[in-house]
Design a protein around this motif. Structure first.
Motif, mmCIF file in Angstrom:
data_model
loop_
_atom_site.group_PDB
_atom_site.id
_atom_site.type_symbol
_atom_site.label_atom_id
_atom_site.label_comp_id
_atom_site.label_asym_id
_atom_site.label_seq_id
_atom_site.Cartn_x
_atom_site.Cartn_y
_atom_site.Cartn_z
ATOM 1 N N VAL A 107 6.278 -51.583 -5.513
ATOM 2 C CA VAL A 107 5.903 -50.693 -4.415
ATOM 3 C C VAL A 107 7.177 -50.157 -3.774
ATOM 4 O O VAL A 107 8.083 -50.925 -3.431
ATOM 5 N N LEU A 108 7.249 -48.830 -3.635
ATOM 6 C CA LEU A 108 8.386 -48.189 -2.981
ATOM 7 C C LEU A 108 7.883 -47.196 -1.943
ATOM 8 O O LEU A 108 6.785 -46.648 -2.068
ATOM 9 N N ASP A 109 8.711 -46.959 -0.935
ATOM 10 C CA ASP A 109 8.408 -45.878 -0.009
ATOM 11 C C ASP A 109 8.377 -44.562 -0.785
ATOM 12 O O ASP A 109 9.185 -44.351 -1.705
ATOM 13 N N GLU A 110 7.477 -43.683 -0.400
ATOM 14 C CA GLU A 110 7.390 -42.385 -1.062
ATOM 15 C C GLU A 110 8.729 -41.642 -1.019
ATOM 16 O O GLU A 110 9.100 -40.936 -1.956
ATOM 17 N N SER A 111 9.475 -41.837 0.065
ATOM 18 C CA SER A 111 10.758 -41.163 0.239
ATOM 19 C C SER A 111 11.829 -41.664 -0.724
ATOM 20 O O SER A 111 12.895 -41.051 -0.851
ATOM 21 N N ALA A 112 11.573 -42.790 -1.415
ATOM 22 C CA ALA A 112 12.540 -43.349 -2.364
ATOM 23 C C ALA A 112 12.305 -42.846 -3.782
ATOM 24 O O ALA A 112 13.052 -43.205 -4.696
ATOM 25 N N LEU A 113 11.275 -42.016 -3.980
ATOM 26 C CA LEU A 113 10.874 -41.581 -5.319
ATOM 27 C C LEU A 113 11.140 -40.099 -5.542
ATOM 28 O O LEU A 113 11.222 -39.308 -4.597
ATOM 29 N N ALA A 114 11.228 -39.735 -6.824
ATOM 30 C CA ALA A 114 11.402 -38.344 -7.237
ATOM 31 C C ALA A 114 10.652 -38.121 -8.541
ATOM 32 O O ALA A 114 10.405 -39.073 -9.296
ATOM 33 N N PRO A 115 10.267 -36.885 -8.833
ATOM 34 C CA PRO A 115 9.681 -36.610 -10.149
ATOM 35 C C PRO A 115 10.675 -36.985 -11.248
ATOM 36 O O PRO A 115 11.870 -36.692 -11.147
ATOM 37 N N ALA A 116 10.197 -37.636 -12.287
ATOM 38 C CA ALA A 116 11.075 -38.006 -13.402
ATOM 39 C C ALA A 116 11.471 -36.768 -14.184
ATOM 40 O O ALA A 116 10.697 -35.806 -14.291
ATOM 41 N N PRO A 117 12.679 -36.732 -14.743
ATOM 42 C CA PRO A 117 13.033 -35.615 -15.621
ATOM 43 C C PRO A 117 12.083 -35.557 -16.802
ATOM 44 O O PRO A 117 11.684 -36.587 -17.342
ATOM 45 N N ARG A 118 11.721 -34.349 -17.198
ATOM 46 C CA ARG A 118 10.731 -34.155 -18.263
ATOM 47 C C ARG A 118 11.356 -34.117 -19.654
ATOM 48 O O ARG A 118 10.654 -34.254 -20.655
ATOM 49 N N SER A 119 12.673 -33.915 -19.718
ATOM 50 C CA SER A 119 13.328 -33.692 -21.003
ATOM 51 C C SER A 119 13.754 -34.987 -21.703
ATOM 52 O O SER A 119 14.248 -34.932 -22.832
ATOM 53 N N VAL A 120 13.585 -36.127 -21.033
ATOM 54 C CA VAL A 120 13.986 -37.408 -21.618
ATOM 55 C C VAL A 120 12.853 -38.414 -21.452
ATOM 56 O O VAL A 120 11.933 -38.213 -20.650
ATOM 57 N N SER A 121 12.923 -39.495 -22.192
ATOM 58 C CA SER A 121 11.921 -40.552 -22.064
ATOM 59 C C SER A 121 12.079 -41.258 -20.728
ATOM 60 O O SER A 121 13.140 -41.212 -20.085
#
Length: 310
Positions: A107-121
């Motif tokens: 569980v993380l604060d929403e502010s600690a997350l970002a969309p993952a890059p789409r070009s890599v696994s």
């Protein structure tokens, strides 16, 4: 769910995998199903008790490990609105008393997350958060402007490689200290000059930049040895506080302290997709092989991160 913890400090053999209830996200939080969680040197320090001895982690009966995470959104807490269920994300756990990312879920604060890059696994994406945010913030702290000169020690490591690429994006001239076997790879990342020995580092740098560089980012934790390459009134950025050199010759010495900045991590993730940042995985291991992963990182010589995959 499974989680990697330590109940007594020591070597890799002290790591345990325990079963705990899957956590529930609170207000503004997100439950992430972990697909990959990289292992960093700070995890070794936490396991060995060095962070607790330094007063950075409060003494506790049990300590969870893992900072980096890449995975998918499993559940949203009240007020969490940036992501949808199933979204691939990357994030950073910077609260060391909270559950770590070396687990099935975190569980993380929403502010600690970002969309993952789409070009890599997602396995590769797990190597981005801690090292890239550290490199980016260290560069900010130098205050350098286009055309100014920067020495990067440990340039072949995770943080150092990102510093080179981000510095090139900012138009800085970089001198990289790297292992001889990594010289060509560091040049390919964008280093303008490469030095392959820390012996007489100050004179070696000054033979390239008379008077010394404008700033140093000391990813190799060389301290005063790297400071000798810095001009008077230049800026030295240390990544480990106890090894920061004294502020001599009018220089400014600052210690970089990373934090979970999801906004900036979103921008760094986009730079991966733009081909600006390069991610390196040395080896992947299942979560149950956490002890082997720690031993592998402790041995050294890796080119890239070890990633645990639940």
């Amino acid at each position: 769910m499974r989680s990697v913890v330590v109940r007594r400090f020591g070597g890799p053999e002290t790591l345990e995998i325990i079963d705990t209830p899957t956590p529930e996200p609170g207000h503004g939080q997100v439950l992430v199903k972990v697909k990959g969680a990289s292992l960093n040197p700070i995890d070794l320090s936490a396991r060995a008790g060095r962070l607790t001895q330094a007063g950075l982690v409060a003494p506790a009966a049990q300590l969870s490990l893992g900072w980096d995470v890449a995975g998918s959104v499993e559940a949203l807490g009240p007020g969490a609105e940036r992501f949808q269920l199933g979204d691939p994300v990357v994030g950073l756990r910077d609260l060391l008393f909270a559950g770590g990312t070396h687990a099935d879920y975190v569980v993380l604060d929403e502010s600690a997350l970002a969309p993952a890059p789409r070009s890599v696994s997602l396995t590769k994406a797990a190597t981005l958060p801690l090292n890239a945010l550290t490199a980016d913030r260290a560069l900010d702290l130098t205050g350098l402007r286009r055309g100014e000169k920067l020495l990067i020690t440990g340039a072949s490591g995770g943080v150092g490689g990102f510093v080179i690429e981000l510095a090139a994006l900012r138009g800085l001239r970089t001198i990289a200290l790297a292992r001889p076997d990594d010289a060509e790879r560091v040049r390919a990342l964008g280093a303008d000059e490469v030095i392959t020995s820390a012996d007489d580092l100050g004179p070696a740098v000054r033979s390239i930049v008379p008077g010394g560089v404008d700033a140093v980012i000391d990813a190799a934790v060389l301290g005063i040895t790297a400071h000798q390459a810095l001009r008077g009134e230049g800026t030295f950025v240390a990544l480990v506080a106890p090894f920061a050199p004294p502020s001599i010759r009018g220089t400014r010495v600052v210690v970089q302290e990373v934090f979970a900045d999801g906004r900036r991590l979103t921008e760094l993730s986009a730079l991966v997709d733009a081909g600006v940042l390069t991610l390196h995985v040395a080896q992947t291991l299942p979560l149950e092989d956490a002890q082997s992963a720690h031993a592998l990182l402790e041995k050294g010589g890796l080119r890239g991160r070890v990633v645990l995959t639940p």
